[in-house]
Design an enzyme around this catalytic site. Structure first.
Site, PDB file in Angstrom:
ATOM      1  N   SER A 154     -61.963  21.267  67.346  1.00  0.00           N
ATOM      2  CA  SER A 154     -60.590  20.819  67.133  1.00  0.00           C
ATOM      3  C   SER A 154     -60.015  20.309  68.437  1.00  0.00           C
ATOM      4  O   SER A 154     -60.415  20.741  69.526  1.00  0.00           O
ATOM      5  CB  SER A 154     -59.726  21.979  66.625  1.00  0.00           C
ATOM      6  OG  SER A 154     -58.350  21.626  66.596  1.00  0.00           O
ATOM      7  N   TYR A 168     -57.144  30.854  66.784  1.00  0.00           N
ATOM      8  CA  TYR A 168     -57.767  29.612  66.300  1.00  0.00           C
ATOM      9  C   TYR A 168     -58.094  28.681  67.468  1.00  0.00           C
ATOM     10  O   TYR A 168     -59.217  28.179  67.577  1.00  0.00           O
ATOM     11  CB  TYR A 168     -56.833  28.911  65.313  1.00  0.00           C
ATOM     12  CG  TYR A 168     -57.370  27.597  64.797  1.00  0.00           C
ATOM     13  CD1 TYR A 168     -58.271  27.568  63.740  1.00  0.00           C
ATOM     14  CD2 TYR A 168     -56.986  26.380  65.366  1.00  0.00           C
ATOM     15  CE1 TYR A 168     -58.780  26.366  63.251  1.00  0.00           C
ATOM     16  CE2 TYR A 168     -57.481  25.176  64.890  1.00  0.00           C
ATOM     17  CZ  TYR A 168     -58.369  25.177  63.839  1.00  0.00           C
ATOM     18  OH  TYR A 168     -58.875  23.989  63.371  1.00  0.00           O
TER      19      TYR A 168
END
Length: 271
Positions: A154, A168
């Site tokens: 990401s 995350y």
């Protein structure tokens, strides 16, 4: 077959895409099916995977899809998924480790349990599933056409940005580093390992912020290129890394983020 078709072809290849019932995983699986691959789609919700596979098979594309349940959140779940895959194929040309979870909470109340849960799916499962499928990847690999592993990272793993998703963002940075580590270790086995580092796309995970067209436009306004990601953005990257065009690329963290990975607020001399 023309030059471009041959260069980017995945015809006849067998793939597994985890977490492929929605979002980026479904985009990658769709691209592979449309380009001629046989794609296994697995996620916790087996019924959703079966439904998606049926929809992909209804496209009239040269590839095909098969959906079934597969939960990577535990060691037992990974073992069961590996058994399902081995029952269906002796060779795995492409593995897309897309399954992921997130957790959002303010710093003051961010729970201890959110770290183990998020790292378990986003990092531990990537390592263990890939390792357990190595015999099938080895069987598909060759000097001319390596087997391929794509991990889902990401932009939040490259930029120091949490947005209340502390575990995350840290997990995605770990995915990027694990990708580079495995790329080096697997090179001699003729297996490439790369990662996507996407910016905002419409998915179940980002539905709170991109669920409507108006929300998507708002989020896209924060992206240098002026929009959120589209399915073809994932499709192009997937076919590049999985075809002959990408056979010499390994250890790459590919930004698919409209410029967010190079975005900053710094200036030196220009007002």
């Amino acid at each position: 077959m023309g030059y471009l078709d041959e260069l980017f072809s995945v015809a006849g290849k067998t793939a597994l895409v985890t977490g492929a019932a929605t979002g980026i995983g479904r985009m990658a699986a769709t691209a592979l099916v449309r380009a001629g691959a046989s794609v296994m789609i697995a996620s916790r919700k087996g019924e959703d995977c079966i439904k998606v596979a049926g929809e992909l098979n209804g496209l009239g594309a040269p590839g095909r899809a098969e959906g079934f349940a597969g939960d990577v959140a535990s060691e037992a779940g990974i073992a069961a998924l590996v058994s399902e895959v081995k029952a269906r194929t002796e060779r795995l040309h492409i593995l897309v480790n897309n399954a992921g979870v997130s957790w959002g909470a303010p710093l003051e109340s961010f729970p201890y349990s959110a770290w183990a849960k998020v790292f378990g799916v986003n990092v531990t499962a990537v390592f263990h599933l890939t390792r357990e499928l190595l015999p099938l990847l080895d069987a598909a690999a060759s000097d001319a056409d390596p087997a391929r592993v794509i991990n889902l990272g990401s932009v939040m793993g490259t930029q120091p940005l949490a947005d209340d998703a502390y575990s995350y963002t840290a997990s995605k940075a770990a995915v990027h580093h694990l990708t580079r580590t495995l790329a080096l270790e697997f090179a001699g086995r003729r297996i490439t390992v790369n990662a996507f580092a996407p910016g905002p796309f419409q998915s179940r995970m980002t539905a709170f912020a991109t669920g409507t067209d108006e929300q998507a436009r708002h989020v896209g306004g924060h992206v240098p290129i002026g929009r959120i990601g589209a399915p073809d953005d994932i499709a192009g990257a997937t076919l590049y890394l999985c075809s002959r065009a990408g056979s010499y690329v390994t250890g790459a963290i590919l930004p698919i983020d409209g410029g967010q990975s190079v975005q900053h607020g710094l200036t030196l001399f220009k007002e």
